[in-house]
Design a protein around this motif. Structure first.
Motif, mmCIF file in Angstrom:
data_model
loop_
_atom_site.group_PDB
_atom_site.id
_atom_site.type_symbol
_atom_site.label_atom_id
_atom_site.label_comp_id
_atom_site.label_asym_id
_atom_site.label_seq_id
_atom_site.Cartn_x
_atom_site.Cartn_y
_atom_site.Cartn_z
ATOM 1 N N MET A 1 -7.127 5.877 3.659
ATOM 2 C CA MET A 1 -6.121 4.900 3.514
ATOM 3 C C MET A 1 -6.167 3.914 4.463
ATOM 4 S SD MET A 1 -2.147 5.005 2.625
ATOM 5 C CE MET A 1 -0.949 3.762 2.648
ATOM 6 N N LEU B 1 -6.239 4.162 -5.867
ATOM 7 C CA LEU B 1 -7.282 4.730 -5.104
ATOM 8 C C LEU B 1 -7.038 6.421 -5.393
ATOM 9 C CD1 LEU B 1 -7.406 2.011 -3.153
ATOM 10 C CD2 LEU B 1 -9.635 3.123 -3.174
ATOM 11 N N HIS C 1 -9.480 2.046 4.518
ATOM 12 C CA HIS C 1 -9.537 1.108 3.369
ATOM 13 C C HIS C 1 -8.990 -0.210 3.613
ATOM 14 C CE1 HIS C 1 -8.968 -0.209 -0.836
ATOM 15 N NE2 HIS C 1 -10.329 0.216 -0.963
ATOM 16 N N ARG D 1 0.746 -1.140 0.004
ATOM 17 C CA ARG D 1 0.015 0.006 0.066
ATOM 18 C C ARG D 1 1.014 1.142 0.187
ATOM 19 N NH1 ARG D 1 -5.400 -1.844 0.522
ATOM 20 N NH2 ARG D 1 -5.192 -4.337 0.592
ATOM 21 N N TYR E 1 -2.286 5.024 -3.052
ATOM 22 C CA TYR E 1 -3.384 5.960 -2.781
ATOM 23 C C TYR E 1 -2.949 7.539 -2.929
ATOM 24 C CZ TYR E 1 -5.060 1.804 -0.280
ATOM 25 O OH TYR E 1 -5.569 0.777 0.335
#
Ligand code: ADP
Ligand code: PSU
Length: 297
Positions: A263, A226, A266, A169, A193
């Protein structure tokens, strides 16, 4: 005893030193105000937000063995984070970020992440020596990583077998460092993100909507993105799918930290098994509650 982590956070863990004054500030201002010190650095901010969602982050960063470093590690431990794998150095001072804010907003900030940059791949040792993973058995869980690492190290990570199975991520550190993330964009398990501005910086363009930005990032080879856009629609895109949702309308009382909250919420939603649509809704709901100030910081 080492607490059990369920996510790793890699990047800057440092002290934020913030000077604030109510006046309108300009170049050369010298005014009375308040100066505070609090834990910061993008990886640390993400880790603190993940704690709000009940996750336990293990930190991978470089922190000095100086007094500031000892206090920082103690603070992280007190917050329920795993600090055992942090690279501690007697030669490197603990990093710092300094910002000056006036009544007219942020005047300027300087991020001194030299120790993190100097430590380089040493911060990743635990992913290699068997404590968190190894080349034969790479770490296979979620990792949040920030763009404070040097471009060289980010390039190495993008190709490294140590990260081949990780659920990466990725978050930019600052507008000036957004481009460093290019090598990680196409990582087979990467999720980026970004907000609309950061997406624009990464694509050397400007976008009107998160959908446009997400499509442009996908066209540049991203694996999954995202893109948020304040109170406007947020978009999740993977090759072949795109999903846009409108954040719930709220009275906004604070925006700093909205992206981190989105973030972390999610990630937490996906880790508990939510579908892509449900995870996006959950992240937007959590960010709405956060920006409307209904939960304590
Ligand atoms: N004005 C707003 N109204 C409603 N939700 C907001 C607003 N600003 C931010 N949010 C929520 O926070 C998320 C992230 O905000 P954004 O401003 O895009 O990121 P960043 O904090 O990184 O700049 C948005 O997708 C939305 O869910
Ligand atoms: O190059 C960087 N800039 C800023 C940060 C961190 O980001 C936060 C401030 O970001 P923003 O202005 O987006 O709130 C601070 O905690 C600071 O330590 C960082 O890690 N690296």
């Amino acid at each position: 005893m080492t607490a059990t982590h369920n996510i790793i956070c890699i990047g800057s863990v440092l002290w934020d030193v913030i000077g604030r004054a109510p006046n309108h500030l300009s170049v050369g201002s010298d005014v009375p105000g308040r100066i505070t010190r609090l834990p910061g650095g993008v990886a640390m901010n993400i880790a603190m937000t993940l704690r709000r969602f009940g996750l336990v982050p293990a930190l991978l960063s470089a922190i000095g063995e100086d007094e500031e470093g000892r206090e920082l590690v103690a603070t992280c431990t007190r917050m329920g984070m795993v600090t055992d794998y942090i690279y501690r150095s007697a030669d490197l001072p603990t990093d710092r970020y300094m910002a000056v804010e006036g009544g007219n907003g942020l005047i300027a900030a300087i991020a001194d992440a030299h120790s993190l940059e100097a430590a380089g791949a040493k911060i990743l040792t635990a992913l290699e020596d068997g404590r968190l993973g190894s080349a034969k058995a790479p770490y296979a869980g979620p990792i949040a990583i920030d763009g404070n690492l040097t471009e060289e190290l980010l390039q190495e990570i993008a190709k490294s077998p140590l990260f081949a199975n990780a659920d990466l991520r990725i978050a930019p550190a600052s507008p000036g460092k957004a481009e460093r993330l290019q090598p990680l964009l196409g990582h087979q398990n990467g999720t980026l993100y970004v907000n609309l501005e950061e997406a624009g910086l990464m694509c050397l363009s400007t976008f009107e909507t998160s959908r446009q930005a997400a499509e442009a990032l996908m066209a540049r080879g991203a694996h999954r993105v995202l893109v948020t856009n304040g109170g406007e629609d947020a978009t999740m895109a993977t090759p072949g799918t795109i999903c846009c949702q409108t954040p719930p309308p709220v009275m906004v009382t604070r925006v700093t930290g909205a992206g981190d909250t989105f973030m972390a919420a999610h990630i937490a939603a996906e880790l508990r098994g939510d579908s892509p649509d449900d995870a996006l809704s959950a992240a937007l709901k959590a960010a709405a509650v956060y920006v409307s100030g209904e939960t304590p910081l």
